[in-house]
Design a protein around this motif. Structure first.
Motif, PDB file in Angstrom:
ATOM      1  N   ASN A 143      43.080 127.157  29.186  1.00  0.00           N
ATOM      2  CA  ASN A 143      42.718 126.172  30.221  1.00  0.00           C
ATOM      3  C   ASN A 143      42.008 124.971  29.606  1.00  0.00           C
ATOM      4  N   GLU A 144      41.120 125.282  28.642  1.00  0.00           N
ATOM      5  CA  GLU A 144      40.343 124.212  28.011  1.00  0.00           C
ATOM      6  C   GLU A 144      41.262 123.263  27.238  1.00  0.00           C
ATOM      7  N   PHE A 145      42.203 123.821  26.475  1.00  0.00           N
ATOM      8  CA  PHE A 145      43.132 122.966  25.713  1.00  0.00           C
ATOM      9  C   PHE A 145      44.065 122.201  26.657  1.00  0.00           C
ATOM     10  N   ASP A 146      44.513 122.862  27.719  1.00  0.00           N
ATOM     11  CA  ASP A 146      45.397 122.180  28.674  1.00  0.00           C
ATOM     12  C   ASP A 146      44.662 121.006  29.323  1.00  0.00           C
ATOM     13  N   ASP A 147      43.386 121.210  29.659  1.00  0.00           N
ATOM     14  CA  ASP A 147      42.593 120.116  30.245  1.00  0.00           C
ATOM     15  C   ASP A 147      42.471 118.946  29.266  1.00  0.00           C
ATOM     16  N   LEU A 148      42.219 119.287  27.996  1.00  0.00           N
ATOM     17  CA  LEU A 148      42.074 118.220  26.994  1.00  0.00           C
ATOM     18  C   LEU A 148      43.383 117.446  26.840  1.00  0.00           C
ATOM     19  N   ALA A 149      44.505 118.163  26.884  1.00  0.00           N
ATOM     20  CA  ALA A 149      45.813 117.498  26.737  1.00  0.00           C
ATOM     21  C   ALA A 149      46.063 116.546  27.907  1.00  0.00           C
ATOM     22  N   GLN A 150      45.592 116.947  29.086  1.00  0.00           N
ATOM     23  CA  GLN A 150      45.773 116.100  30.265  1.00  0.00           C
ATOM     24  C   GLN A 150      44.863 114.866  30.200  1.00  0.00           C
ATOM     25  N   LYS A 151      43.638 115.112  29.704  1.00  0.00           N
ATOM     26  CA  LYS A 151      42.645 114.036  29.657  1.00  0.00           C
ATOM     27  C   LYS A 151      42.932 113.037  28.531  1.00  0.00           C
ATOM     28  N   PHE A 152      43.501 113.531  27.429  1.00  0.00           N
ATOM     29  CA  PHE A 152      43.734 112.657  26.266  1.00  0.00           C
ATOM     30  C   PHE A 152      45.211 112.715  25.840  1.00  0.00           C
ATOM     31  N   PRO A 153      46.130 112.285  26.721  1.00  0.00           N
ATOM     32  CA  PRO A 153      47.563 112.450  26.408  1.00  0.00           C
ATOM     33  C   PRO A 153      47.999 111.685  25.152  1.00  0.00           C
ATOM     34  N   ASP A 154      47.315 110.583  24.812  1.00  0.00           N
ATOM     35  CA  ASP A 154      47.723 109.811  23.634  1.00  0.00           C
ATOM     36  C   ASP A 154      47.116 110.336  22.342  1.00  0.00           C
TER      37      ASP A 154
END
Ligand SMILES: Cc1cc2nc3c(=O)[nH]c(=O)nc-3n(C[C@H](O)[C@H](O)[C@H](O)COP(=O)(O)OP(=O)(O)OC[C@H]3O[C@@H](n4cnc5c(N)ncnc54)[C@H](O)[C@@H]3O)c2cc1C
Length: 310
Positions: free
Chosen positions: A212-223
């Motif tokens: 969940n934590e990594f998925d959130d980071l991927a959503q927050k920092f897509p670039d």
């Protein structure tokens, strides 16, 4: 968590009376720091009260709570000396544990990497995978709230913001914890422009830690951050959701295109020895040295300076 804080001064005094010199010194120091903080008027900015732990040798911390997160991984939260204390360690730093097994006399040392932020006040959290007959993981899984463990910072890898334009993290199982610590430190720093690609391998979907934590980071920092999960045993329900099998040259070439035109890159490989060997060649000196570069990264043309094995 805050409910047990008032008890801490009492337990500090009790431990101080019975423990050896170093523990006495540590807890007494803590007691006075604790008193001082509460004697002063409250700071206007809560952050101003935060203080880095002074790590002198091994420090005793008490387990505050623990829970199983899957069939063999336990999340353990230890209390820091008071609500304003932070571990204050820099990424990537693990905390080396020390204990002497019952009936034995040779101490066991094992590093575990906090998954709580290094500036998290009041507590430090770990995720520990249990190995059959594992001395360190067995001890961490046997602790009950109120039990103590000894910890000492162990700095693993020096990172300076913007030192690399791109980093690739290749992790397996519980080897993800140091990688998570650095990923957060990089992405939480708005001045740091480093791009990160994570490839994280596990036996099954259930074994994926901090998803969940990594998925959130991927959503927050897509670039700046992308992640690929590789799972060796997929089920009919999650078939197609994950890359199936093991980490391959094809998967790594896909997530590391920057290598073709950029030299300022770093790859961190963290996981069980067979995974490290397949991806980057075995470590040397019984795991104490980096060893020569081999495996998939060797085939892809990386050199020793561009890769760090944990
Ligand atoms: C920098 C660093 C950070 C780490 N951070 C964490 C962390 O946050 N969480 C965590 O759970 N672990 C972490 N580890 C791994 C941890 O330090 C121990 O190596 C692990 O808990 C096994 O120790 P043990 O004493 O339980 O097993 P041991 O008593 O050493 O071994 C018991 C059995 O388990 C096998 N075994 C041991 N380690 C592994 C492995 N990695 N893969 C497959 N089989 C193994 C052994 O071959 C043996 O058969 C980290 C390791 C390093 C180097």
């Amino acid at each position: 968590m805050s409910g047990i804080r008032p008890l801490r001064m009492v337990s500090v005094a009790a431990i101080g009376a019975t423990a050896g010199y170093s523990a006495c010194h540590y807890w007494n120091t803590t007691f006075f720091q604790f008193s001082t903080v509460h004697a002063e008027s409250p700071p206007s900015d809560a952050q101003a009260a935060l203080k880095k732990m002074v790590w002198k040798g091994f420090t005793e911390l008490k387990l505050e709570k623990a829970e199983m997160v899957n069939h063999n991984v336990r999340r353990l939260t230890f209390a820091l000396p008071d609500d304003q204390s932070i571990t204050g360690v820099s990424p990537i730093t693990s905390l080396l544990t020390r204990h002497t097994p019952e009936g034995g006399f040779i101490p066991v040392f094992r590093p575990y990497t906090p998954v709580s932020a290094n500036d998290q006040p009041g507590y430090v959290t770990f995720m520990v995978k249990k190995y059959p007959n594992g001395k360190g993981s067995g001890k961490m899984h046997s602790l009950k709230p109120g039990d103590s463990m000894l910890f000492k910072p162990l700095h693993e890898f020096d990172y300076k913001p913007n030192e690399y334009s791109a980093m690739t993290f290749v992790a397996g199982g519980s080897g993800i914890t140091p990688i998570y610590q650095l990923t957060r430190a990089i992405l939480d720093n708005p001045e740091d422009k480093t791009k990160i690609a994570l490839v994280y391998a596990n036996n099954s979907e259930e074994d994926i830690l901090l998803k969940n934590e990594f998925d959130d980071l991927a959503q927050k920092f897509p670039d700046r951050f992308n992640r690929t999960y590789v799972v060796s045993k997929t089920t009919p329900e999650n078939e197609g959701t994950y890359q199936k099998g093991y980490i391959t040259k094809a998967i790594l070439s896909q997530v590391m295109p920057h290598k073709l035109n950029e030299r300022n890159v770093k790859v961190l490989v963290s996981g069980p020895p067979p995974m490290i060997e397949a991806v980057a060649g075995a470590k040397g000196g019984f795991g104490w040295t980096q060893g020569s570069l081999g495996g998939i990264l060797g085939e892809l043309g990386y050199n020793k300076e561009e890769v760090h094995k944990f």
